[in-house]
Design a protein around this motif. Structure first.
Motif, PDB file in Angstrom:
ATOM      1  N   CYS A   7     -11.709  -2.120   9.147  1.00  9.21           N
ATOM      2  CA  CYS A   7     -10.927  -1.634   8.674  1.00  9.21           C
ATOM      3  C   CYS A   7     -10.860  -0.890   7.790  1.00  9.21           C
ATOM      4  N   ALA A   8     -12.617  -0.228   7.928  1.00  9.13           N
ATOM      5  CA  ALA A   8     -12.669   1.076   7.226  1.00  9.13           C
ATOM      6  C   ALA A   8     -12.103   2.623   7.099  1.00  9.13           C
ATOM      7  N   ALA A   9     -11.024   2.569   8.565  1.00  2.07           N
ATOM      8  CA  ALA A   9      -9.842   3.564   8.277  1.00  2.07           C
ATOM      9  C   ALA A   9      -8.800   3.238   7.090  1.00  2.07           C
ATOM     10  N   VAL A  10      -8.314   2.294   7.239  1.00  4.23           N
ATOM     11  CA  VAL A  10      -7.331   2.046   6.352  1.00  4.23           C
ATOM     12  C   VAL A  10      -7.744   2.136   4.672  1.00  4.23           C
ATOM     13  N   VAL A  11      -8.696   1.121   4.617  1.00  5.47           N
ATOM     14  CA  VAL A  11      -9.393   1.487   2.985  1.00  5.47           C
ATOM     15  C   VAL A  11      -9.313   3.260   2.885  1.00  5.47           C
ATOM     16  N   ASP A  12      -9.619   4.021   4.247  1.00  4.13           N
ATOM     17  CA  ASP A  12     -10.027   5.056   3.315  1.00  4.13           C
ATOM     18  C   ASP A  12      -8.378   5.378   3.413  1.00  4.13           C
ATOM     19  N   VAL A  13      -7.592   5.508   3.652  1.00  5.62           N
ATOM     20  CA  VAL A  13      -6.677   5.910   3.996  1.00  5.62           C
ATOM     21  C   VAL A  13      -5.427   5.484   2.413  1.00  5.62           C
ATOM     22  N   CYS A  14      -6.052   4.061   1.929  1.00  4.43           N
ATOM     23  CA  CYS A  14      -5.362   3.735   0.975  1.00  4.43           C
ATOM     24  C   CYS A  14      -6.486   4.849  -0.813  1.00  4.43           C
ATOM     25  N   ARG A  15      -7.508   4.774  -0.109  1.00  4.88           N
ATOM     26  CA  ARG A  15      -8.309   5.343  -0.897  1.00  4.88           C
ATOM     27  C   ARG A  15      -7.296   7.015  -1.153  1.00  4.88           C
ATOM     28  N   GLU A  16      -6.894   7.205  -0.058  1.00  7.18           N
ATOM     29  CA  GLU A  16      -6.234   8.976  -0.236  1.00  7.18           C
ATOM     30  C   GLU A  16      -5.116   8.705  -0.357  1.00  7.18           C
ATOM     31  N   PHE A  17      -4.218   7.627  -0.803  1.00  4.18           N
ATOM     32  CA  PHE A  17      -2.732   7.334  -0.985  1.00  4.18           C
ATOM     33  C   PHE A  17      -3.027   7.383  -2.759  1.00  4.18           C
ATOM     34  N   ASN A  18      -4.283   6.316  -2.902  1.00  4.37           N
ATOM     35  CA  ASN A  18      -4.248   6.180  -4.282  1.00  4.37           C
ATOM     36  C   ASN A  18      -4.122   7.467  -5.098  1.00  4.37           C
ATOM     37  N   VAL A  19      -5.265   8.358  -4.991  1.00  4.77           N
ATOM     38  CA  VAL A  19      -5.951   9.625  -4.935  1.00  4.77           C
ATOM     39  C   VAL A  19      -4.447  10.475  -5.597  1.00  4.77           C
ATOM     40  N   ASN A  20      -3.510  10.729  -4.039  1.00  7.12           N
ATOM     41  CA  ASN A  20      -2.697  11.335  -4.296  1.00  7.12           C
ATOM     42  C   ASN A  20      -1.037  11.050  -5.031  1.00  7.12           C
ATOM     43  N   VAL A  21      -0.733   9.898  -4.918  1.00 11.35           N
ATOM     44  CA  VAL A  21       0.337   9.278  -5.857  1.00 11.35           C
ATOM     45  C   VAL A  21      -0.043   8.582  -6.843  1.00 11.35           C
ATOM     46  N   SER A  22       0.436   8.808  -8.082  1.00  8.85           N
ATOM     47  CA  SER A  22       0.345   8.329  -8.820  1.00  8.85           C
ATOM     48  C   SER A  22       1.167   6.547  -9.344  1.00  8.85           C
ATOM     49  N   ILE A  23       0.521   5.984  -9.890  1.00  2.00           N
ATOM     50  CA  ILE A  23       1.474   5.001 -10.072  1.00  2.00           C
ATOM     51  C   ILE A  23       2.997   4.841 -10.546  1.00  2.00           C
ATOM     52  N   MET A  24       2.905   6.372 -11.527  1.00  2.00           N
ATOM     53  CA  MET A  24       4.841   6.068 -11.738  1.00  2.00           C
ATOM     54  C   MET A  24       5.598   6.383 -10.760  1.00  2.00           C
ATOM     55  N   GLY A  25       4.390   7.875  -9.748  1.00  2.00           N
ATOM     56  CA  GLY A  25       5.183   8.848  -9.045  1.00  2.00           C
ATOM     57  C   GLY A  25       5.579   7.513  -7.606  1.00  2.00           C
ATOM     58  N   ILE A  26       5.129   6.218  -7.122  1.00  2.00           N
ATOM     59  CA  ILE A  26       5.220   5.932  -6.396  1.00  2.00           C
ATOM     60  C   ILE A  26       7.268   5.913  -6.638  1.00  2.00           C
ATOM     61  N   HIS A  27       8.183   5.305  -7.597  1.00  3.42           N
ATOM     62  CA  HIS A  27       9.721   5.647  -7.984  1.00  3.42           C
ATOM     63  C   HIS A  27      10.000   6.814  -6.741  1.00  3.42           C
ATOM     64  N   HIS A  28       9.479   7.300  -6.339  1.00  3.05           N
ATOM     65  CA  HIS A  28      10.085   8.354  -5.908  1.00  3.05           C
ATOM     66  C   HIS A  28      10.301   7.942  -4.216  1.00  3.05           C
ATOM     67  N   PHE A  29       9.711   7.123  -3.756  1.00  6.56           N
ATOM     68  CA  PHE A  29       9.529   6.379  -2.318  1.00  6.56           C
ATOM     69  C   PHE A  29      11.033   6.033  -2.371  1.00  6.56           C
ATOM     70  N   VAL A  30      11.534   6.030  -2.618  1.00  6.72           N
ATOM     71  CA  VAL A  30      12.948   4.619  -2.960  1.00  6.72           C
ATOM     72  C   VAL A  30      13.549   4.341  -1.408  1.00  6.72           C
ATOM     73  N   ASP A  31      13.697   5.799  -1.101  1.00  4.14           N
ATOM     74  CA  ASP A  31      14.185   5.518   0.792  1.00  4.14           C
ATOM     75  C   ASP A  31      13.310   5.183   1.755  1.00  4.14           C
ATOM     76  N   CYS A  32      11.910   5.435   1.858  1.00  2.00           N
ATOM     77  CA  CYS A  32      11.141   4.846   2.271  1.00  2.00           C
ATOM     78  C   CYS A  32      10.905   3.281   2.563  1.00  2.00           C
ATOM     79  N   LYS A  33      12.412   2.056   2.727  1.00  3.93           N
ATOM     80  CA  LYS A  33      12.064   1.066   2.901  1.00  3.93           C
ATOM     81  C   LYS A  33      10.901   0.442   4.313  1.00  3.93           C
ATOM     82  N   LYS A  34      11.770   1.190   5.013  1.00  4.67           N
ATOM     83  CA  LYS A  34      10.632   0.395   6.449  1.00  4.67           C
ATOM     84  C   LYS A  34       9.398   0.852   6.305  1.00  4.67           C
ATOM     85  N   TYR A  35       8.710   2.090   5.730  1.00  4.37           N
ATOM     86  CA  TYR A  35       7.487   2.216   5.873  1.00  4.37           C
ATOM     87  C   TYR A  35       7.264   1.598   4.769  1.00  4.37           C
TER      88      TYR A  35
END
Length: 133
Positions: A7-35
């Motif tokens: 799962c090393a690649a998954v962990v790397d993707v999670c790190r990138e996601f965490n760096v680029n998406v703020s905790i408050m910024g996640i509310h902009h993903f409301v139309d991405c239900k399936k993802y």
């Protein structure tokens, strides 16, 4: 089979996601239900596999001998290092309405969360408890 390496690649993707998406910024993903739902489901599955690999092995060894081998110790450290960014990503995704709803209804997620009390690393425990909150 080593889930940490797998799962090393998954962990790397999670790190990138965490760096680029703020905790408050996640509310902009409301139309991405399936993802969001698909990602949450996959990440909880990885959490369960990592937990079983790291914590089940160390608890069975330590309960019988009260000594943990260096290999098991490093295995647990590796599991914690992989779980932290995954829990941080899950926390962000669970802040969306569909992310919270899916996690509250998913048996796999609830089963994975039931094991958080056995986590011995403070930072890993912190992020797992954030997912519980």
């Amino acid at each position: 089979f080593n889930p940490i390496d797998e799962c090393a690649a998954v962990v790397d993707v999670c790190r990138e996601f965490n760096v680029n998406v703020s905790i408050m910024g996640i509310h902009h993903f409301v139309d991405c239900k399936k993802y969001i739902v698909g990602t949450i489901k996959a990440l909880w599955g990885i959490v369960t596999k990592l937990y079983n690999f790291g914590y089940e092995a160390s608890s069975s060894i330590s309960s019988t001998t009260d000594k943990i081998s260096m290999g098991t110790y490093y295995q647990t450290i590796g599991v914690n290092a992989a779980l932290i960014p995954i829990f941080q990503t899950l926390y962000r995704l669970m802040l969306t309405p569909m992310g919270y709803r899916y996690t509250a209804e998913d048996k796999g997620a609830l089963e994975a969360l039931s094991h958080v009390w056995q986590i011995d690393d403070t930072f890993t425990l912190y992020w797992s408890l954030k997912c519980l909150s």
